[in-house]
Design an enzyme around this catalytic site. Structure first.
Site, PDB file in Angstrom:
ATOM      1  CG  MET A   1       3.434   0.462   5.747  1.00  0.00           C
ATOM      2  SD  MET A   1       3.945  -0.460   7.192  1.00  0.00           S
ATOM      3  CE  MET A   1       4.690  -1.881   6.436  1.00  0.00           C
TER       4      MET A   1
ATOM      5  CG  HIS B   1       2.830   0.312  -3.399  1.00  0.00           C
ATOM      6  ND1 HIS B   1       4.130  -0.109  -3.315  1.00  0.00           N
ATOM      7  CD2 HIS B   1       2.242  -0.050  -2.229  1.00  0.00           C
ATOM      8  CE1 HIS B   1       4.341  -0.689  -2.147  1.00  0.00           C
ATOM      9  NE2 HIS B   1       3.212  -0.690  -1.476  1.00  0.00           N
TER      10      HIS B   1
HETATM   11  O1  PAF Z   1      -0.037  -3.077   3.308  1.00  0.00           O
HETATM   12  C1  PAF Z   1       0.596  -2.170   3.880  1.00  0.00           C
HETATM   13  O2  PAF Z   1       1.496  -1.543   3.307  1.00  0.00           O
HETATM   14  C2  PAF Z   1       0.278  -1.841   5.333  1.00  0.00           C
HETATM   15  O3  PAF Z   1      -0.036  -2.973   6.043  1.00  0.00           O
HETATM   16  C3  PAF Z   1      -0.813  -0.755   5.494  1.00  0.00           C
HETATM   17  C4  PAF Z   1      -2.150  -1.241   4.951  1.00  0.00           C
HETATM   18  C5  PAF Z   1      -0.384   0.502   4.775  1.00  0.00           C
HETATM   19  C6  PAF Z   1      -1.003  -0.431   6.972  1.00  0.00           C
HETATM   20  O4  PAF Z   1       0.171   0.065   7.551  1.00  0.00           O
END
Ligand code: PAF
Length: 278
Positions: free
Chosen positions: A30, A37
């Site tokens: 997100m 990430h």
């Molecule tokens: O973990 C996240 O950032 C969100 O829950 C995801 C998996 C991108 C789904 O919107």
């Protein structure tokens, strides 16, 4: 790195990759990217020929309008962070690419969605399951990478791809931590210096409880001590602090099967989550 905003443009590209027998990895996010990430992106790069990072702030997984409104939207910054990693595509779908007019389908995963974050945030995992299903289908990925920090989410996603026969391998990646053990999260930036120093107690309290359970302390006693320690360190409320079986997240009392301790607790208005294996 191409930035793509429509599923038609994305599909045109993934068809070419498929024709060239190239494997595709996806890292759903997100945005508000942090080193956790980026470690998922590295894992994807190491495993697949092509890597797509998705960035979509999914309104259906927020059960609080204010939380959704406050969620950071930092696309340019995110693109800058991804550039050195040579990601192939940053897929930033326009909202109607995910939820077109008349959209009426919800994926609801039973069992593993119950309790924990599912109890505190009604509808959250339906929103996650629905968007993840769509992102897996739109990206045509062979592998999808998720952090273990959101452990219940990882379980929900594994369950749904099994149940719906989606041909993708879900790869769970170890939680990326700060040196003091605090799990990386974009929420950590909302802690002031003093709270940030105390925040790592959430991880050490879990580790101490996990060690105690393995050494034979009853889980209720070990978790009680962890809760007291968190409360004394200024955490509150503690939304949950539980010992669950790893396979299906059913409650556990003794280490009779591989397990997990999971916690969600607030520190100065910031909700932190973490989990460790037992
Ligand atoms: O973990 C996240 O950032 C969100 O829950 C995801 C998996 C991108 C789904 O919107």
């Amino acid at each position: 790195m191409q930035i793509i905003r429509t599923k038609a443009a994305l599909r045109a590209l993934t068809r070419k990759w498929r024709a060239a027998a190239q494997s595709i990895g996806v890292v759903p996010t997100m945005g508000a990217l942090h080193p956790g990430h980026l470690s998922l992106v590295e894992a994807a790069k190491a495993r697949t020929d092509r890597v797509i990072v998705t960035l979509f702030v999914n309104p259906r997984q927020f059960n609080n309008a204010e939380d959704l409104a406050k969620y950071p939207r930092t696309e340019e910054d995110d693109a800058r962070k991804l550039a050195p990693l040579a990601v192939d595509v940053l897929y930033v779908p326009d909202p109607e690419e995910i939820y077109p007019d008349g959209f009426a389908t919800t994926i609801s995963v039973g069992g593993v969605s119950d309790g924990l974050c599912g109890g505190d945030r009604p509808g959250h995992f339906d929103g996650v399951a629905t968007v993840v299903t769509k992102l897996l289908l739109q990206t045509d990925a062979d592998f999808a990478f998720f952090g273990e920090k959101d452990y219940q989410q990882l379980k929900v996603v594994r369950r749904l791809v099994t149940d719906l026969d989606i041909p993708v391998e879900i790869v769970g990646c170890a939680t990326y931590r700060e040196v003091d053990g605090l799990a990386m999260s974009s929420r950590n930036l909302r802690l002031d210096d003093a709270a940030r120093r105390r925040a790592s107690d959430i991880h050490s309290a879990l580790r101490t409880a996990a060690d105690a359970i393995v050494a034979g302390t009853p889980a209720s006693q070990a978790l009680g001590a962890a809760r007291t320690r968190l409360e004394q360190a200024g955490f509150g409320p503690v939304d949950y602090l539980e010992y669950r079986r790893d396979s299906d997240l059913a409650p556990l009392e003794t280490p009779s099967a591989p397990g997990r301790l999971l916690v969600a607790a607030w520190l100065e208005g910031v909700r932190l989550i973490d989990n460790v294996p037992v």
